[in-house]
Design an enzyme around this catalytic site. Sequence first.
Site, PDB file in Angstrom:
ATOM      1  N   GLU A  60     -11.972   1.840   7.950  1.00 25.83           N
ATOM      2  CA  GLU A  60     -11.174  -0.019   7.183  1.00 25.83           C
ATOM      3  C   GLU A  60     -11.916  -0.758   9.207  1.00 25.83           C
ATOM      4  O   GLU A  60     -12.436  -1.358   8.499  1.00 25.83           O
ATOM      5  CB  GLU A  60      -9.730   0.700   6.921  1.00 25.83           C
ATOM      6  CG  GLU A  60      -9.721   0.720   5.443  1.00 25.83           C
ATOM      7  CD  GLU A  60      -9.968   2.441   5.272  1.00 25.83           C
ATOM      8  OE1 GLU A  60      -9.341   3.202   6.430  1.00 25.83           O
ATOM      9  OE2 GLU A  60      -9.233   2.712   4.411  1.00 25.83           O
ATOM     10  N   HIS A 127      -0.202   3.305  -2.609  1.00 23.33           N
ATOM     11  CA  HIS A 127      -1.389   2.898  -3.400  1.00 23.33           C
ATOM     12  C   HIS A 127      -0.834   2.156  -4.415  1.00 23.33           C
ATOM     13  O   HIS A 127      -1.022   1.233  -5.517  1.00 23.33           O
ATOM     14  CB  HIS A 127      -1.950   4.088  -4.425  1.00 23.33           C
ATOM     15  CG  HIS A 127      -2.274   5.265  -3.248  1.00 23.33           C
ATOM     16  ND1 HIS A 127      -1.446   5.860  -2.889  1.00 23.33           N
ATOM     17  CD2 HIS A 127      -3.712   4.815  -3.437  1.00 23.33           C
ATOM     18  CE1 HIS A 127      -2.394   6.624  -1.965  1.00 23.33           C
ATOM     19  NE2 HIS A 127      -3.550   6.705  -2.596  1.00 23.33           N
TER      20      HIS A 127
END
Lengths: 323, 345
Positions: A60, A127
Amino acid sequence: MATEITYIDAIREAQAHALRDDPRVFIYGQDVAAFGGAFKATKNLAKEFPGRVFDSPISEDAMVGFAVGAAIEGLRPIIEMQFADFSTVGFNQIVNQAATLFWRTGVPCPITVRLPFGGTSGGGPFHSQSLETIYAHYPGLIVLTPATVEDAYSMLLEAVAIDDPVIFCEHKFLYRHLKAEKLPTEALPVGKARIARVGRDLTIVAYSAMVQDALEAANELLTEGWEVEVVDLRSVKPLDTDTVMASVARTGKLLCVGESWPWGGVTAEVIARVASEGYGLLDAPPQRLNAKDTPVPYHPNLWAAHRPTVRAVAAAARKILRS
Amino acid sequence: MLQAVNEPRVGAAEVVRESHLAAFRFMLRARLLDDKFAALYRTGKIHGGVFLGRGQEALSAALGVSLKKTDVFAPLIRDAAGRLAFGEPILDAVRNYLGSALGPMRGRDGNVHRGRPRDGYLPMISHLGAMISVVNGVLFARRFKNISGMVGAACLGDGATSTGAFHEALNQAAVEKLPLVVVVADNQYAYSTPTDRQFACESLADKGVGYGVASHTVDATDLTACLKIVGGAVAQARAGNGPQLVVAKLLRLCGHGEHDDANYIIPELKNSALGRDCLKVAEEFLLRNKFTDAAQLAVWRSETIREIEEAVAQVQREPAPDPYAENWSAISSEHLNETHLENGH
């Protein structure tokens, strides 16, 4: 004949539209190419737009740095974070590289970082996170939180066109929950809040999925005789304080609802602004409702109680209305 | 002109001479510029830190002269030589250190944080390793636009090879087969931390191997070796042979910044071959091989000092940034600025 378009369809269509209209646009992210993305937000785009959609390594930090470099070179990258939660690995590049570039150098940084965010049952601590607050805190970023299919489409299109880094918070629960008959041809501009429901007794300010909960709570309260106004912020940065203030001027009461954690944040910001600039408009102390101050739990029983629910919103509203 | 041009059919020996002289002159200019910044720091004329490239000039200059103006360059804190060789005017460096409103960062950022992104010259952020993926993105974008033949270089120290950003970006460059050159100045200390507390592999060059990145090592006290190895790595990247990692060994001949007396640097290192001053080594090499003579060196030195003094004198007369005239906006889309964040001032 009208076909049903979901929130995630709208996100896919906005990206297709951007790729079609602007040769500078490309998409970069994990599993976004042939696979079409973990949520299928980029389904078939790699096939329809060869050489424009690229799988990235699970990196990322490097994904965002890469986007900044491409933006310096005049391209308009769309980065998909597989889950908003993982954007923290790219946090440094977002807040220190992308967000400071224009201010330091005068060179704009037109990148769009898509964050599938928010809780879904069973998602668990890593999540499910809502990170709009943390990004809104940093100067140099635009933070968008669409609550409808129409806004998911029009605001993503606008995000790609904006010359600054945009954190596009798309709610995973809304992906397949919300449906519309067609895509919009015109829309409110980014930076303008929307009155999602008109009422005279109380203003509920919300954004993203919480707008839907607020609207349901307003329905419930109507059966008790209360008319609740719901303001959908649409973008949390910039924050359309004028629309909020005008609503509070009409109702005299304010409840602000957010799915993110309670310490500080968007809801606190809204209340701070109304309290300091619109104190005289208030008939009751403004209140806010957020998730609990713990990581987001896994089990549905715990998860449903962690975030504000329709019941909790309605209860908080009643308390203000009866004060 | 620093490079021989318009000379018909120069021989190999002449090419070697010219490349050494060109690089040496950037080394000398960088050393003298750094010396001036150190002096200004000591007299309190500079806000914040001063970071010198003393001991790293051969490596940095060798990289700078290997790059073309159309390449991409993300230098780090000890790359005054490479910056000058890449085309940065002395005036930009002075303006940035003195915070001139006319400088490349207009007083919003200072010292080594300077660049001109539109010219492929990227201004570093302080987070180490973070510039590599930005270089990757620029290189990717150029390929996307069908521009070929370019190279992107990113400079680091040994400490930066411990960051996640370094690993992510090196791997990313390898996956994308980008013409990236990462130059690591293994100068024995990251601030005060010695290399045995920084990494446990035998050579930092081993880190490239793991990602399928061609790795090279070089003695950075030796300009000739730097020109050969760094120039070779840049040529490999330019030829389409994928990312290259150059690990250069040297000793930092100063503190981390001028606030740091570097009393932690052990005498054994100072007295070792690594502790040699690359500028002196290069100067002796040039004289020994009769590439130039002492009189010419003295002229270059005095010319450069005059140029630096003139730049400093000019910048000291330039306006400082004005907080009342400043546009306090961090975004380019003026219409999206917040209007309720005044905080009473």
